[in-house]
Design a protein around this motif. Structure first.
Motif, mmCIF file in Angstrom:
data_model
loop_
_atom_site.group_PDB
_atom_site.id
_atom_site.type_symbol
_atom_site.label_atom_id
_atom_site.label_comp_id
_atom_site.label_asym_id
_atom_site.label_seq_id
_atom_site.Cartn_x
_atom_site.Cartn_y
_atom_site.Cartn_z
ATOM 1 N N VAL A 1 -90.373 -41.868 16.037
ATOM 2 C CA VAL A 1 -91.760 -41.878 16.506
ATOM 3 C C VAL A 1 -91.843 -41.125 17.833
ATOM 4 C CG1 VAL A 1 -93.720 -43.320 17.168
ATOM 5 C CG2 VAL A 1 -92.149 -44.088 15.370
ATOM 6 N N PRO A 2 -92.755 -40.168 17.965
ATOM 7 C CA PRO A 2 -92.862 -39.429 19.228
ATOM 8 C C PRO A 2 -93.143 -40.352 20.415
ATOM 9 C CG PRO A 2 -94.128 -38.351 17.496
ATOM 10 C CD PRO A 2 -93.702 -39.676 16.951
ATOM 11 N N VAL A 3 -92.497 -40.074 21.536
ATOM 12 C CA VAL A 3 -92.743 -40.836 22.755
ATOM 13 C C VAL A 3 -94.217 -40.708 23.136
ATOM 14 C CG1 VAL A 3 -92.197 -41.031 25.214
ATOM 15 C CG2 VAL A 3 -90.376 -40.544 23.559
ATOM 16 N N GLY A 4 -94.865 -41.848 23.418
ATOM 17 C CA GLY A 4 -96.256 -41.848 23.863
ATOM 18 C C GLY A 4 -97.293 -41.842 22.758
ATOM 19 N N LEU A 5 -96.863 -41.719 21.485
ATOM 20 C CA LEU A 5 -97.834 -41.674 20.389
ATOM 21 C C LEU A 5 -98.290 -43.087 20.018
ATOM 22 C CD1 LEU A 5 -99.333 -40.125 18.085
ATOM 23 C CD2 LEU A 5 -97.311 -40.599 16.669
ATOM 24 N N PRO A 6 -99.588 -43.400 20.111
ATOM 25 C CA PRO A 6 -100.067 -44.694 19.624
ATOM 26 C C PRO A 6 -99.864 -44.796 18.115
ATOM 27 C CG PRO A 6 -101.685 -43.688 21.098
ATOM 28 C CD PRO A 6 -100.669 -42.630 20.770
ATOM 29 N N HIS A 7 -99.242 -45.897 17.683
ATOM 30 C CA HIS A 7 -98.946 -46.086 16.270
ATOM 31 C C HIS A 7 -98.979 -47.571 15.948
ATOM 32 C CE1 HIS A 7 -95.158 -46.389 18.471
ATOM 33 N NE2 HIS A 7 -94.648 -47.086 17.454
#
Length: 342
Positions: free
Chosen positions: A308-314
């Motif tokens: 999961v990309p750092v900082g991506l809301p998920h």
């Protein structure tokens, strides 16, 4: 600001069915008993000695994710690492063998179990039940260095035409020694070096194992992800963390550079949109798990790996009729609390 499209996120997903194995990854791959093993480098450079090794995701995370798939009786020979090596059993039963000649005892682990083998000691592993099994691994740091092989491994490999160049590149001399011209070979380590790579007592090594039955949800304070039907359990926690975890059950006396958790969602359970400040990799152990973000969603199946990309809301959701169980690696020994939207 990066737009994380469905296509961009799909590139961060490695399906179990799409894993590309290497059967020539290490110096022991022609040694009887080791010829059937498959090595996978999923995230990061790994420690493979073969130019044929496929790397699925090259982005640096602060740690590496790999895997080994082996049939009954297949052996991964005795070696030592300079950074952490963590085994997460996806399927099958495995015996970990300790000492340069397997003389220092063993431990057996099965599905859902985790063992972090200390650095600077010899270990190997073999598949001990019927059928093919799979181990996922975490290797510490972006550059985990090269493998140090026990002297007997070099001797056995030489009898089958395999040599190791300085720096760790495998050379196959089965068609003649002409490839060795102007190549400096790796030397077998001396007895003094072997003695320094001493196996700790087995009772000490038991501190490095967390069986699936032993893992418990974080009780105090509760995990920031905890909710109805959602549990987050510590597996490797070297020191107290900002997101509420105390050290253990595996803390280690050597650097890990990451935390390892077990995230469980019951049927219908949901973790709302949140972001992380550090790398986050999910390896799905059982069930299915939907991971969604503003522009799309991915449904993971057992054996799939997603970074999961750092900082991506998920968000996470389990829409299946069985629990979703995932190993989650976080790229620091002190993860920050998640930031929830709204």
């Amino acid at each position: 600001m990066t737009l994380w499209t469905q296509e961009a996120m799909n590139a961060r997903l490695v399906r179990y069915a799409d894993l590309i194995p290497c059967r020539t990854a290490f110096i022991d791959t022609k040694t009887p008993g080791s010829t059937e093993k498959e090595n996978f480098t999923i995230i990061g450079a790994g420690v493979s000695e073969s130019a044929d090794q496929h790397v699925h995701i090259t982005e640096k995370h602060g740690f590496n994710i790999g895997a080994a798939r082996q049939p009954f009786g297949c052996v991964n020979s005795q070696h030592s690492h300079d950074t952490a090596e963590v085994f997460m059993v996806h399927s099958g039963r495995w015996r970990l063998l300790f000492g340069p000649n397997c003389e220092d005892g063993s431990l057996e682990i099965g599905p859902g179990d985790v063992c972090s083998v200390p650095i600077h000691m010899f270990r190997g592993f073999e598949k001990v039940d019927d059928g093919v099994g799979m181990l996922f691994t975490v290797l510490g740091e972006d550059d985990p260095g090269k493998v140090t092989w026990a002297p007997a491994v070099f001797e056995a490999a030489a009898g089958h035409g395999l040599k190791l160049a300085k720096g760790g590149m495998l050379i196959d001399t089965s068609d003649g020694d002409y490839q060795l011209k102007q190549v400096e070979l790796e030397e077998v380590i001396d007895p003094e070096t072997v003695a320094k790579l001493k196996t700790p007592p087995l009772d000490k090594l038991l501190e490095c194992v967390a069986t699936y039955e032993r893992v418990r949800a974080n009780p105090n304070p509760r995990s920031p992800l905890a909710a109805e039907g959602v549990e987050e359990a510590a597996i490797i926690t070297p020191r107290p963390t900002r997101d509420g975890f105390e050290p253990g059950p595996i803390s280690g006396w050597w650097p890990h550079g990451c935390n390892l958790r077990l995230l469980t969602l019951q049927t219908g359970a949901y973790v709302p949109m949140h972001s992380r400040q550090e790398a986050e990799v999910l390896i799905l152990q059982e069930g299915t798990l939907e991971v969604s973000w503003a522009d799309g969603a991915i449904v993971m199946g057992a054996g799939d790996t997603l970074t999961v990309p750092v900082g991506l809301p998920h968000a996470f959701r389990n829409t299946a009729s069985v629990p979703a169980i995932a190993f989650v690696a976080r790229g620091t020994e002190d993860p920050a609390p998640p930031v929830f939207l709204g």
